[in-house]
Write a protein that holds these residues in place. Structure first.
Motif, short mmCIF file in Angstrom:
data_model
loop_
_atom_site.label_atom_id
_atom_site.label_comp_id
_atom_site.label_asym_id
_atom_site.label_seq_id
_atom_site.Cartn_x
_atom_site.Cartn_y
_atom_site.Cartn_z
N ALA A 168 -36.31 45.35 115.27
CA ALA A 168 -36.05 44.12 116.02
C ALA A 168 -35.98 42.99 115.01
N SER A 169 -34.83 42.85 114.36
CA SER A 169 -34.74 41.99 113.20
C SER A 169 -33.27 41.69 112.89
N PRO A 170 -33.00 40.57 112.23
CA PRO A 170 -31.63 40.33 111.76
C PRO A 170 -31.30 41.16 110.52
N LEU A 171 -32.32 41.80 109.92
CA LEU A 171 -32.13 42.55 108.69
C LEU A 171 -32.41 44.04 108.91
N PRO A 172 -31.60 44.92 108.36
CA PRO A 172 -31.81 46.36 108.57
C PRO A 172 -32.99 46.92 107.76
N PHE A 173 -33.52 46.14 106.80
CA PHE A 173 -34.56 46.65 105.91
C PHE A 173 -35.89 45.91 106.07
N ALA A 174 -35.98 44.96 106.99
CA ALA A 174 -37.22 44.19 107.17
C ALA A 174 -37.36 43.81 108.63
N GLY A 175 -38.59 43.43 109.01
CA GLY A 175 -38.84 43.04 110.39
C GLY A 175 -39.49 44.17 111.17
N PRO A 176 -39.92 43.91 112.40
CA PRO A 176 -40.64 44.92 113.20
C PRO A 176 -39.84 46.21 113.37
N ARG A 177 -40.44 47.31 112.95
CA ARG A 177 -39.79 48.61 113.03
C ARG A 177 -40.16 49.30 114.34
N ARG A 178 -39.20 49.99 114.93
CA ARG A 178 -39.44 50.79 116.13
C ARG A 178 -40.43 51.91 115.80
N LYS A 179 -41.49 52.00 116.61
CA LYS A 179 -42.51 53.02 116.39
C LYS A 179 -42.33 54.24 117.29
N THR A 180 -41.55 54.10 118.36
CA THR A 180 -41.23 55.23 119.23
C THR A 180 -39.71 55.34 119.33
N TYR A 182 -22.58 46.54 133.85
CA TYR A 182 -23.16 45.22 133.66
C TYR A 182 -24.27 45.29 132.60
N VAL A 183 -24.37 44.22 131.83
CA VAL A 183 -25.44 44.06 130.86
C VAL A 183 -26.10 42.71 131.10
N LEU A 184 -27.42 42.71 131.31
CA LEU A 184 -28.18 41.49 131.53
C LEU A 184 -29.05 41.22 130.31
N ILE A 185 -29.04 39.98 129.85
CA ILE A 185 -29.85 39.57 128.71
C ILE A 185 -30.77 38.45 129.17
N SER A 186 -32.06 38.54 128.79
CA SER A 186 -33.02 37.52 129.22
C SER A 186 -33.10 36.34 128.25
N HIS A 187 -32.95 36.61 126.95
CA HIS A 187 -32.99 35.53 125.96
C HIS A 187 -32.57 36.11 124.62
N ASN A 188 -32.54 35.26 123.59
CA ASN A 188 -31.89 35.68 122.35
C ASN A 188 -32.82 36.15 121.24
N HIS A 189 -34.09 36.44 121.52
CA HIS A 189 -34.96 36.98 120.49
C HIS A 189 -34.52 38.40 120.12
N TYR A 190 -34.81 38.80 118.90
CA TYR A 190 -34.25 40.04 118.37
C TYR A 190 -34.76 41.30 119.05
N ASP A 191 -35.92 41.24 119.70
CA ASP A 191 -36.41 42.41 120.42
C ASP A 191 -35.82 42.52 121.83
N HIS A 192 -34.93 41.59 122.18
CA HIS A 192 -34.26 41.61 123.48
C HIS A 192 -32.74 41.54 123.35
N LEU A 193 -32.26 40.86 122.33
CA LEU A 193 -30.82 40.76 122.07
C LEU A 193 -30.57 41.39 120.70
N ASP A 194 -30.10 42.62 120.72
CA ASP A 194 -29.97 43.43 119.51
C ASP A 194 -28.49 43.55 119.14
N ARG A 195 -28.13 42.91 118.04
CA ARG A 195 -26.72 42.86 117.66
C ARG A 195 -26.06 44.23 117.52
N PRO A 196 -26.65 45.21 116.81
CA PRO A 196 -25.97 46.52 116.72
C PRO A 196 -25.74 47.17 118.08
#
Length: 336
Positions: free
Chosen positions: A100-112, A126-140
């Motif tokens: 959950a990060s703008p960077l592929p090599f840093a930031g909170p890593r998925r544990k499951t 349909y795709v619903l987005i609640s807000h733009n934080h990286y753990d909710h709006l994932d660019r990839p």
């Protein structure tokens, strides 16, 4: 030249000329973030799950089974949900990447693991987005959706359409709190949440945040989004309930002094659940990313304790496994 909120409406308490705000006011003070980060480093938090990460995955993860044709909801981990409604597929906050990060090599890593890939979906409407934080709006994940399902219709809070279009999304509808869009018989209503937004260092609160209510015939689902506790949230049930199912957050709450204005703890989630009529409720916002000081396995234990303290002894607000689903067609008191 200073940025001006193009949606500004002086009659709305959550609007400002510079962006958006919580009507309840802010609880964090300057320096709180640095204070929290120092304490976190000094105490080496968060701790791993009590029996380790492999055992946690064994207990709380399963592959998502998309078979069948009934109206159904899947928890995909953290805040990500999949809903099949009238043979239409709806994704909510699909953050399915490794970080959950703008960077592929840093930031909170998925544990499951993610229990579902975009490639496995038969179609996506349909795709619903609640807000733009990286753990909710994932660019990839959003770019994968735009490539594989170019006809998918995105519904987002104010200020997020441009970002989506720049990532290849063709159809986007922006909504303010309490605004609704009805598409193919399904009504999507953006509802208040107590949170904030930020994608870069210079865009704090320039986009809105929200929860969603999804309604079709006998099905009425409330997804709270990322939210701290507020008495104002009970107004959602008063205006749009009762709910077939609610999804309320129970994680990323520690330390409470720092997180309380943006994430509710299990005691607050139980209080809100009671205030909104005790619907069958899926606990979300836990189990995947270590975003706060509690361990990955603490939220379900804390939820059970909060229910006992509140005098509640039933299974209408109980943890699901990541990847687990329930039918939305059971009109009895429980979903199966």
């Amino acid at each position: 030249m200073a940025w001006h909120n193009p949606w500004y409406d002086a009659s709305l308490a959550h609007h400002t000329p510079e962006g958006f705000r919580n009507p309840e006011g802010e609880l964090c003070q300057p320096g709180d973030l640095q204070r929290w980060r120092r304490a976190r480093r000094q105490q080496n938090l968060p701790l791993p799950p009590q029996h380790g990460y492999p055992a946690f995955i064994e207990t709380w993860y399963q592959d998502a089974d998309l078979s069948g044709e009934d109206d159904r909801i899947w928890w995909l981990g953290h805040a990500a949900l999949l809903i099949r409604l009238n043979q239409r597929y709806i994704l909510i906050d699909p953050a399915l990447s490794a970080r959950a990060s703008p960077l592929p090599f840093a930031g909170p890593r998925r544990k499951t693991p993610a229990p579902l890939s975009i490639a496995r979906l038969p179609h996506l409407d349909y795709v619903l987005i609640s807000h733009n934080h990286y753990d909710h709006l994932d660019r990839p994940t959003i770019k994968q959706i735009a490539r594989r399902f170019p006809a998918a219709h995105f519904l987002v809070p104010l200020g997020m359409a441009r970002w989506c279009r720049q990532r290849g999304v063709r159809t986007v509808t922006e909504l303010d709190w309490w605004q609704a869009a009805t598409l193919s018989g399904v009504t999507f209503t953006a509802v208040p949440a107590r949170h904030w937004s930020m994608r870069t260092f210079w865009d704090r609160n320039r986009a809105l945040w929200c929860g969603w209510v999804i309604t079709h015939r006998h099905v009425n689902v409330w997804f709270s989004g990322d939210s701290g506790y507020s008495d104002n949230l009970s107004l959602i049930a008063q205006r749009l309930g009762p709910f077939t199912l609610a999804a309320l957050p129970i994680g990323a709450y520690a330390p409470q002094w720092f997180m309380r204005g943006q994430h509710m703890d299990p005691d607050q989630a139980v209080a809100l659940w009671q205030q909104t009529g005790r619907p069958v409720t899926l606990p979300i916002h836990w189990g995947v990313f270590e975003l706060a000081d509690e361990s990955l396995d603490e939220p379900p234990l804390a939820l059970a304790q909060a229910l006992r303290r509140a005098g509640e002894e039933n299974n209408r607000f109980a943890p699901w496994r990541i990847g687990e689903s329930r039918s939305l067609e059971n009109k009895d008191s429980e979903l199966s």
